[in-house]
Enzyme design. Structure first.
Site, PDB file in Angstrom:
ATOM      1  N   HIS A   1       0.832  -1.207   0.000  1.00 43.45           N
ATOM      2  CA  HIS A   1       0.000   0.000   0.000  1.00 43.45           C
ATOM      3  C   HIS A   1       0.870   1.264   0.000  1.00 43.45           C
ATOM      4  CE1 HIS A   1      -3.144   2.813   1.153  1.00 43.45           C
ATOM      5  NE2 HIS A   1      -4.038   1.853   0.984  1.00 43.45           N
TER       6      HIS A   1
ATOM      7  N   GLY B   1      11.987  12.560   9.269  1.00 39.98           N
ATOM      8  CA  GLY B   1      12.717  11.604  10.102  1.00 39.98           C
ATOM      9  C   GLY B   1      12.178  10.197   9.895  1.00 39.98           C
ATOM     10  N   LYS B   2      12.525   9.278  10.790  1.00 45.36           N
ATOM     11  CA  LYS B   2      12.134   7.879  10.627  1.00 45.36           C
ATOM     12  C   LYS B   2      10.632   7.654  10.751  1.00 45.36           C
ATOM     13  CE  LYS B   2      16.554   5.969  12.261  1.00 45.36           C
ATOM     14  NZ  LYS B   2      17.001   5.469  10.933  1.00 45.36           N
TER      15      LYS B   2
ATOM     16  N   GLY C   1       5.072  21.603  11.009  1.00 47.56           N
ATOM     17  CA  GLY C   1       6.252  20.785  11.282  1.00 47.56           C
ATOM     18  C   GLY C   1       7.398  21.131  10.349  1.00 47.56           C
ATOM     19  N   PRO C   2       8.523  20.415  10.548  1.00 46.98           N
ATOM     20  CA  PRO C   2       9.754  20.750   9.814  1.00 46.98           C
ATOM     21  C   PRO C   2       9.704  20.325   8.346  1.00 46.98           C
ATOM     22  CG  PRO C   2      10.061  18.760  11.108  1.00 46.98           C
ATOM     23  CD  PRO C   2       8.700  19.279  11.473  1.00 46.98           C
TER      24      PRO C   2
END
Lengths: 296, 296
Positions: free
Chosen positions: A82, A169-170, A164-165
């Site tokens: 997906h 990230g992960k 947000g940035p």
């Protein structure tokens, strides 16, 4: 009337039961929230959770779920069929009762701001909550998926998140939005000729010129032709209009409707609208339903 | 599903506001009960209260109301147009949700026994709770009213109450029973010819050969012919069957239905039955209604 919002967050984990249950536990930990359903798919490596409750509780629960998923899921390790871009991939709010779409849009924006600020996860607002037209459609927001977005978010200003940035990230990125409730609705015909179901599906669905909030396929189910549908906004394209259109199209092939079915859950208002239409009920208020008066 | 019983006690006081409000206060004092409506009629010298709640709470509230009315109303002083035999005249229990008619019959019997024992008021079980066929009909139970019963109860063994003493005090006697919910439902025609509404009313109503649980009149309301109805058991004679019969009869006179209306409250199940019929919804359970799942 009791205020009810539904939320259907999708998480990028469909195998590991301990992780799924920790995320569901975080969602369910908020008082006033009920988890109605959890569907995990191993091939998709994805879990879809349905929760309901009063707006404040559901918004808080969604935050708790996103926070937990960000700690438990590493998108650099994630594989699945997906499309996805984040540990918490999408979070739609759905107005059910005593709540407007505008309320749900506000919830999406407030949650998005908080997720960006507190968890440093890029958030894109989508569907009714979208900040620009090209972000309404989830497929457009998610283009390139996690791997593609990781690069583009830093280089392409069109990919700058709403909150947000501008860096992934992960935990990846999350789409947060508001949409009408979805109704899965099937109509069975008194024929085994699937070609008729397919022709009717083409007539009623939006993509080939039909009704705006209808997705439809013609299938053969246990020897009967079935028009299988998702009604994506029953307030604007009500069920009775879909049924009567199918009835008319079916008559052109000399067949009739045998029965219909709702798959899963449906808001009472969707059923009430059909009653209003067929009984020609003018000025009927849902306050006149005894159960609603009692719940006040 | 939440268990809900409705109770519609009738009290023999329609003038004195302080007495009415004390009785309503006694009904409302039980936790888990909501008083939805109070209708007082001065000519009838009678008040009709609608309350709902879980079965145990509603049964207790009914007892408290009977007890209070017995202390405040003296039937020797009572005059009014409406037939009556007691301070608390009738107490019907009505199954609304998650409760069967058998449950309501049991409530009526248990309450009747308690009223007879603790308050020494003669109690007659009626309608679905009747102990013998000739007591099903309230009009038969109440024949002779308070004044007549006072004499007959001591002399005529046919008038022996189901519970309590065979003697009438100033609180009179009370009929306690169970019945289906009543739906007040009107259909408007696109004509000002009241004769057509009267003819259709005759066709659909039980008394002149029509549907078993339908009472109907033809009226002229604001220049439109109206078929005005009470549906006394929507489970056995569902609304959609009434509407479709009216539609067919109207066609015979060259007129059509313009609109319909529900007066007051209606159980959700009555509306859902219409949806099931028109959409040909097989195997639809009210558990699939999102609001019901949440209320579980």
């Amino acid at each position: 009337m009791k205020r009810i919002v539904e939320c259907v967050p999708n998480f990028s984990e469909g195998h590991r039961k301990d992780i799924i249950s920790q995320i569901v536990g975080a969602l369910a930990s908020v008082e006033g929230v009920r988890v109605l359903d959890v569907q995990s798919d191993a091939d998709h490596n994805r879990s879809v959770v349905t929760l309901v409750g009063d707006p404040e509780a559901v918004e808080e629960a969604a935050f708790q779920g996103i926070e937990r998923a960000a700690r438990l899921i590493d998108m650099d390790q994630h594989q699945g069929e997906h499309p996805r871009m984040g540990a918490t991939d999408v979070v739609p709010f759905v107005p059910i009762a005593g709540v407007t779409m505008a309320d749900c849009v506000e919830m999406a924006r407030r949650l998005g701001e908080r997720v960006g600020r507190e968890l440093a996860i890029p958030v894109y607002l989508y569907e009714e909550a979208a900040s620009r037209p090209e972000r309404r459609n989830l497929a457009d927001v998610r283009r390139g998926e996690y791997e593609g977005l990781k690069v583009e978010i830093e280089t392409d200003s069109h990919r700058t998140p709403d909150f947000g940035p501008a860096g992934v990230g992960k935990a990846g990125a999350t789409a947060i939005g508001a949409r009408p409730p979805l109704v899965a609705f099937n109509v069975y015909l008194n024929t085994d000729d699937v070609a008729i179901a397919k022709a009717i599906a083409r007539a009623v669905r939006h993509s080939s010129g039909g009704l705006r909030y209808v997705k439809a396929l013609g299938l053969l189910v246990e020897g009967r032709a079935q028009v299988s549908m998702n009604l994506t906004d029953h307030r604007q394209t009500p069920i009775h209009r879909v049924v009567e259109m199918i009835r008319r199209e079916a008559a052109r092939y000399g067949v009739t409707i045998v029965s219909s079915e709702v798959v899963g859950l449906i808001p009472n208002e969707a059923l009430l609208d059909a009653t209003r239409f067929y009984l020609q009920l003018d000025d009927f208020s849902s306050d006149q339903i005894l159960e609603n008066r009692l719940a006040e």
